[in-house]
Design a protein around this motif. Structure first.
Motif, mmCIF file in Angstrom:
data_model
loop_
_atom_site.group_PDB
_atom_site.id
_atom_site.type_symbol
_atom_site.label_atom_id
_atom_site.label_comp_id
_atom_site.label_asym_id
_atom_site.label_seq_id
_atom_site.Cartn_x
_atom_site.Cartn_y
_atom_site.Cartn_z
ATOM 1 N N MET A 1 -12.544 29.100 -8.169
ATOM 2 C CA MET A 1 -12.118 28.211 -7.108
ATOM 3 C C MET A 1 -12.773 26.852 -7.324
ATOM 4 O O MET A 1 -13.986 26.758 -7.384
ATOM 5 C CB MET A 1 -12.571 28.827 -5.769
ATOM 6 C CG MET A 1 -11.738 28.444 -4.601
ATOM 7 S SD MET A 1 -12.300 29.214 -3.061
ATOM 8 C CE MET A 1 -11.281 30.672 -3.008
ATOM 9 N N SER A 2 -11.997 25.805 -7.469
ATOM 10 C CA SER A 2 -12.583 24.507 -7.766
ATOM 11 C C SER A 2 -13.069 23.795 -6.503
ATOM 12 O O SER A 2 -14.249 23.544 -6.360
ATOM 13 C CB SER A 2 -11.584 23.651 -8.522
ATOM 14 O OG SER A 2 -10.384 23.530 -7.797
ATOM 15 N N LYS A 3 -12.202 23.456 -5.600
ATOM 16 C CA LYS A 3 -12.569 22.783 -4.345
ATOM 17 C C LYS A 3 -11.787 23.429 -3.207
ATOM 18 O O LYS A 3 -10.741 24.038 -3.421
ATOM 19 C CB LYS A 3 -12.230 21.289 -4.401
ATOM 20 C CG LYS A 3 -13.045 20.495 -5.398
ATOM 21 C CD LYS A 3 -14.446 20.268 -4.896
ATOM 22 C CE LYS A 3 -15.202 19.358 -5.857
ATOM 23 N NZ LYS A 3 -16.555 19.098 -5.428
ATOM 24 N N ILE A 4 -12.302 23.272 -2.008
ATOM 25 C CA ILE A 4 -11.647 23.807 -0.815
ATOM 26 C C ILE A 4 -11.291 22.637 0.092
ATOM 27 O O ILE A 4 -12.105 21.734 0.306
ATOM 28 C CB ILE A 4 -12.565 24.787 -0.058
ATOM 29 C CG1 ILE A 4 -12.806 26.042 -0.876
ATOM 30 C CG2 ILE A 4 -11.969 25.141 1.300
ATOM 31 C CD1 ILE A 4 -13.740 27.034 -0.206
ATOM 32 N N ASP A 5 -10.075 22.665 0.631
ATOM 33 C CA ASP A 5 -9.642 21.668 1.606
ATOM 34 C C ASP A 5 -10.100 22.120 2.987
ATOM 35 O O ASP A 5 -9.774 23.232 3.420
ATOM 36 C CB ASP A 5 -8.124 21.527 1.602
ATOM 37 C CG ASP A 5 -7.595 20.968 0.296
ATOM 38 O OD1 ASP A 5 -8.342 20.234 -0.374
ATOM 39 O OD2 ASP A 5 -6.442 21.271 -0.050
ATOM 40 N N ILE A 6 -10.842 21.272 3.677
ATOM 41 C CA ILE A 6 -11.320 21.548 5.028
ATOM 42 C C ILE A 6 -10.671 20.538 5.964
ATOM 43 O O ILE A 6 -10.753 19.327 5.745
ATOM 44 C CB ILE A 6 -12.856 21.375 5.128
ATOM 45 C CG1 ILE A 6 -13.583 22.300 4.170
ATOM 46 C CG2 ILE A 6 -13.344 21.559 6.558
ATOM 47 C CD1 ILE A 6 -13.675 23.712 4.603
ATOM 48 N N PHE A 7 -10.039 21.035 7.002
ATOM 49 C CA PHE A 7 -9.508 20.189 8.060
ATOM 50 C C PHE A 7 -10.394 20.436 9.272
ATOM 51 O O PHE A 7 -10.714 21.584 9.576
ATOM 52 C CB PHE A 7 -8.049 20.532 8.358
ATOM 53 C CG PHE A 7 -7.153 20.222 7.190
ATOM 54 C CD1 PHE A 7 -6.605 18.962 7.037
ATOM 55 C CD2 PHE A 7 -6.879 21.186 6.231
ATOM 56 C CE1 PHE A 7 -5.798 18.667 5.943
ATOM 57 C CE2 PHE A 7 -6.074 20.908 5.138
ATOM 58 C CZ PHE A 7 -5.528 19.648 4.995
ATOM 59 N N PHE A 8 -10.805 19.359 9.954
ATOM 60 C CA PHE A 8 -11.745 19.565 11.053
ATOM 61 C C PHE A 8 -11.573 18.545 12.164
ATOM 62 O O PHE A 8 -11.032 17.454 11.970
ATOM 63 C CB PHE A 8 -13.186 19.527 10.527
ATOM 64 C CG PHE A 8 -13.606 18.206 9.949
ATOM 65 C CD1 PHE A 8 -14.240 17.257 10.728
ATOM 66 C CD2 PHE A 8 -13.365 17.913 8.613
ATOM 67 C CE1 PHE A 8 -14.622 16.041 10.197
ATOM 68 C CE2 PHE A 8 -13.751 16.699 8.064
ATOM 69 C CZ PHE A 8 -14.379 15.755 8.857
ATOM 70 N N GLN A 9 -12.035 18.970 13.336
ATOM 71 C CA GLN A 9 -12.144 18.126 14.514
ATOM 72 C C GLN A 9 -13.490 18.440 15.148
ATOM 73 O O GLN A 9 -14.176 19.369 14.734
ATOM 74 C CB GLN A 9 -11.026 18.425 15.520
ATOM 75 C CG GLN A 9 -9.662 17.948 15.075
ATOM 76 C CD GLN A 9 -8.601 18.276 16.090
ATOM 77 O OE1 GLN A 9 -8.321 19.442 16.335
ATOM 78 N NE2 GLN A 9 -8.014 17.261 16.687
ATOM 79 N N GLY A 10 -13.841 17.696 16.172
ATOM 80 C CA GLY A 10 -15.094 17.958 16.855
ATOM 81 C C GLY A 10 -15.285 17.011 18.013
ATOM 82 O O GLY A 10 -14.422 16.196 18.321
ATOM 83 N N GLU A 11 -16.442 17.142 18.642
ATOM 84 C CA GLU A 11 -16.786 16.231 19.730
ATOM 85 C C GLU A 11 -16.688 14.803 19.214
ATOM 86 O O GLU A 11 -17.277 14.466 18.191
ATOM 87 C CB GLU A 11 -18.215 16.481 20.199
ATOM 88 C CG GLU A 11 -18.367 17.709 21.036
ATOM 89 C CD GLU A 11 -19.789 17.854 21.538
ATOM 90 O OE1 GLU A 11 -20.195 17.061 22.413
ATOM 91 O OE2 GLU A 11 -20.470 18.766 21.041
ATOM 92 N N GLY A 12 -15.920 13.988 19.911
ATOM 93 C CA GLY A 12 -15.771 12.595 19.509
ATOM 94 C C GLY A 12 -14.822 12.375 18.343
ATOM 95 O O GLY A 12 -14.660 11.257 17.889
ATOM 96 N N ASP A 24 -18.845 26.864 -2.436
ATOM 97 C CA ASP A 24 -20.099 27.579 -2.217
ATOM 98 C C ASP A 24 -20.997 26.929 -1.169
ATOM 99 O O ASP A 24 -22.102 27.412 -0.917
ATOM 100 C CB ASP A 24 -20.856 27.730 -3.544
ATOM 101 C CG ASP A 24 -20.111 28.654 -4.502
ATOM 102 O OD1 ASP A 24 -19.597 29.698 -4.043
ATOM 103 O OD2 ASP A 24 -20.010 28.314 -5.695
ATOM 104 N N LEU A 25 -20.530 25.854 -0.544
ATOM 105 C CA LEU A 25 -21.307 25.241 0.529
ATOM 106 C C LEU A 25 -21.376 26.184 1.726
ATOM 107 O O LEU A 25 -20.439 26.934 1.996
ATOM 108 C CB LEU A 25 -20.674 23.931 0.988
ATOM 109 C CG LEU A 25 -20.861 22.692 0.134
ATOM 110 C CD1 LEU A 25 -20.145 21.507 0.768
ATOM 111 C CD2 LEU A 25 -22.325 22.377 -0.058
ATOM 112 N N THR A 26 -22.471 26.103 2.474
ATOM 113 C CA THR A 26 -22.568 26.856 3.727
ATOM 114 C C THR A 26 -21.988 25.987 4.845
ATOM 115 O O THR A 26 -21.824 24.770 4.689
ATOM 116 C CB THR A 26 -24.030 27.193 4.064
ATOM 117 O OG1 THR A 26 -24.727 25.968 4.323
ATOM 118 C CG2 THR A 26 -24.692 27.999 2.953
#
Length: 168
Positions: A1-12, A24-26
């Protein structure tokens, strides 16, 4: 697995944001990156969309990737209170901040107001007193804005089918 696409939202972070990360990131390391780039609070919990409980920050991101990818939400509260009003009646529920507007609409329309799936599909959630209809994939936590409650009106989804032609 080369890279992972992360979609995110959050406070603000009302908009959906995107990062490409090492698989492999936590989740703790991911939160630190998002904190540096977008100012997400370091004491925020990390939620994976559609999961009730926050994920352990020592967990490895690649272990949570599904066929749909991965969508994450950063928020300091475990639940967001939601009020939905329809035909003068208001119902109340509590949901994890990574719950989507689409999931809340279905809960309110079908489970609380007794609509069929077809009827529910003809309705949307709208912020009271506005014409703002958050996208179905928006997380509740992105709408909470420190108020501890998100309010919606359940309204008919009016679709304009086109303007009539002028004859003349």
């Amino acid at each position: 697995m080369s890279k992972i696409d992360i979609f995110f939202q959050g406070e603000g972070l009302k908009d959906i944001n995107y990062l490409e990360i090492d698989p492999d990131l936590t989740f703790g390391e991911l939160k630190e990156i998002v904190h540096q780039k977008h100012g997400v609070p370091l004491d925020a919990l990390v939620f994976v969309e559609d999961k009730r409980e926050p994920v352990d920050e020592d967990a490895v991101v690649k272990d949570y990737v599904t066929a749909k990818g991965i969508k994450v939400h950063f928020h300091r509260r475990r639940e967001v209170k939601v009020l939905v009003t329809f035909n003068g009646k208001t119902v109340e529920g509590e949901f994890p901040p990574a719950t989507t507007v689409a999931m809340v609409r279905r809960w309110a329309a079908v489970s609380e107001f007794g609509m069929s799936e077809d009827e529910a599909g003809e309705h949307v959630l709208q912020i009271p007193g506005t014409h703002d209809r958050p996208s179905p994939n928006t997380h509740l936590g992105a709408l909470e804005e420190g108020k501890r409650v998100v309010e919606f009106d359940l309204v008919a989804d009016e679709r304009v089918q086109g303007a009539p032609r002028c004859r003349g």
